[in-house]
Design a protein around this motif. Structure first.
Motif, PDB file in Angstrom:
ATOM      1  N   MET A   1     -10.406  21.279  32.662  1.00  0.00           N
ATOM      2  CA  MET A   1      -9.525  21.040  31.526  1.00  0.00           C
ATOM      3  C   MET A   1     -10.251  21.547  30.291  1.00  0.00           C
ATOM      4  O   MET A   1     -11.450  21.380  30.156  1.00  0.00           O
ATOM      5  N   GLN A   2      -9.495  22.183  29.402  1.00  0.00           N
ATOM      6  CA  GLN A   2     -10.126  22.678  28.185  1.00  0.00           C
ATOM      7  C   GLN A   2      -9.096  22.826  27.074  1.00  0.00           C
ATOM      8  O   GLN A   2      -7.906  22.907  27.334  1.00  0.00           O
TER       9      GLN A   2
ATOM     10  N   VAL B   1      -3.337  18.984  26.613  1.00  0.00           N
ATOM     11  CA  VAL B   1      -3.605  18.174  25.416  1.00  0.00           C
ATOM     12  C   VAL B   1      -2.848  16.848  25.494  1.00  0.00           C
ATOM     13  O   VAL B   1      -3.361  15.809  25.055  1.00  0.00           O
ATOM     14  N   LYS B   2      -1.669  16.830  26.086  1.00  0.00           N
ATOM     15  CA  LYS B   2      -0.948  15.563  26.293  1.00  0.00           C
ATOM     16  C   LYS B   2      -1.744  14.638  27.210  1.00  0.00           C
ATOM     17  O   LYS B   2      -1.818  13.427  26.975  1.00  0.00           O
ATOM     18  N   GLN B   3      -2.341  15.204  28.268  1.00  0.00           N
ATOM     19  CA  GLN B   3      -3.141  14.396  29.185  1.00  0.00           C
ATOM     20  C   GLN B   3      -4.381  13.832  28.490  1.00  0.00           C
ATOM     21  O   GLN B   3      -4.746  12.673  28.707  1.00  0.00           O
ATOM     22  N   ILE B   4      -5.008  14.629  27.652  1.00  0.00           N
ATOM     23  CA  ILE B   4      -6.192  14.176  26.922  1.00  0.00           C
ATOM     24  C   ILE B   4      -5.815  13.044  25.965  1.00  0.00           C
ATOM     25  O   ILE B   4      -6.494  12.020  25.884  1.00  0.00           O
TER      26      ILE B   4
ATOM     27  N   LYS C   1     -12.978   9.968  31.626  1.00  0.00           N
ATOM     28  CA  LYS C   1     -14.407  10.257  31.526  1.00  0.00           C
ATOM     29  C   LYS C   1     -14.699  11.753  31.512  1.00  0.00           C
ATOM     30  O   LYS C   1     -15.852  12.157  31.609  1.00  0.00           O
ATOM     31  N   HIS C   2     -13.676  12.560  31.407  1.00  0.00           N
ATOM     32  CA  HIS C   2     -13.867  14.008  31.365  1.00  0.00           C
ATOM     33  C   HIS C   2     -14.568  14.383  30.061  1.00  0.00           C
ATOM     34  O   HIS C   2     -14.301  13.798  29.004  1.00  0.00           O
ATOM     35  N   PRO C   3     -15.485  15.350  30.096  1.00  0.00           N
ATOM     36  CA  PRO C   3     -16.214  15.736  28.879  1.00  0.00           C
ATOM     37  C   PRO C   3     -15.325  16.116  27.699  1.00  0.00           C
ATOM     38  O   PRO C   3     -15.645  15.778  26.554  1.00  0.00           O
ATOM     39  N   VAL C   4     -14.216  16.773  27.947  1.00  0.00           N
ATOM     40  CA  VAL C   4     -13.327  17.145  26.844  1.00  0.00           C
ATOM     41  C   VAL C   4     -12.728  15.891  26.199  1.00  0.00           C
ATOM     42  O   VAL C   4     -12.622  15.800  24.983  1.00  0.00           O
ATOM     43  N   THR C   5     -12.352  14.927  27.016  1.00  0.00           N
ATOM     44  CA  THR C   5     -11.779  13.685  26.495  1.00  0.00           C
ATOM     45  C   THR C   5     -12.794  12.948  25.634  1.00  0.00           C
ATOM     46  O   THR C   5     -12.473  12.498  24.529  1.00  0.00           O
TER      47      THR C   5
END
Length: 124
Positions: free
Chosen positions: A30-31, A57-60, A73-77
């Protein structure tokens, strides 16, 4: 058949194996794309990638707001967890651009410039 075609088939097979490994072990990517400002980013993305960015971006945003455990816990989040206003503006700009509401896209792109995370301000 030791020509270029044989080599191409090996590369394709190799790529398929990597994709299968990623799916099997649930390694997902994801990015957030940012090329210049958000409006310039929207202009650079083709329809498929624009839609994918909107979904991601909606998921984040959902993960940061606690609406879902996925991606939490994803780094982008974690990188954007204190920058919801920027993410909302990013999402709204991409959606407005997709729907050809260009004045709204400009508004949200300018909003993103004002709410841009510090790590993006220092990246330039």
């Amino acid at each position: 058949m030791r020509n270029g075609n044989h080599r191409s088939k090996q590369i394709v097979w190799h790529d398929i194996c990597i994709i299968e490994i990623l799916v099997k072990f649930k390694i997902l990517v994801m990015q957030i794309f940012l090329i210049g400002n958000v409006l310039e980013t929207a202009r650079c993305l083709d329809k498929r990638r624009l839609n994918k960015q909107i979904i991601e971006v909606k998921q984040i945003i959902s993960a940061i707001e606690g609406k879902t455990k996925a991606w939490r816990k994803h780094p982008v989040t974690t990188m954007y967890e204190n920058d919801l206003n920027f993410l909302r503006g990013y999402k709204n700009c991409l959606i407005a651009y997709k729907e050809k509401r260009f004045s709204d896209a400009i508004f949200f792109s300018e909003w993103c410039e004002r709410t841009k995370p510090d790590f993006l301000k220092n990246a330039a």
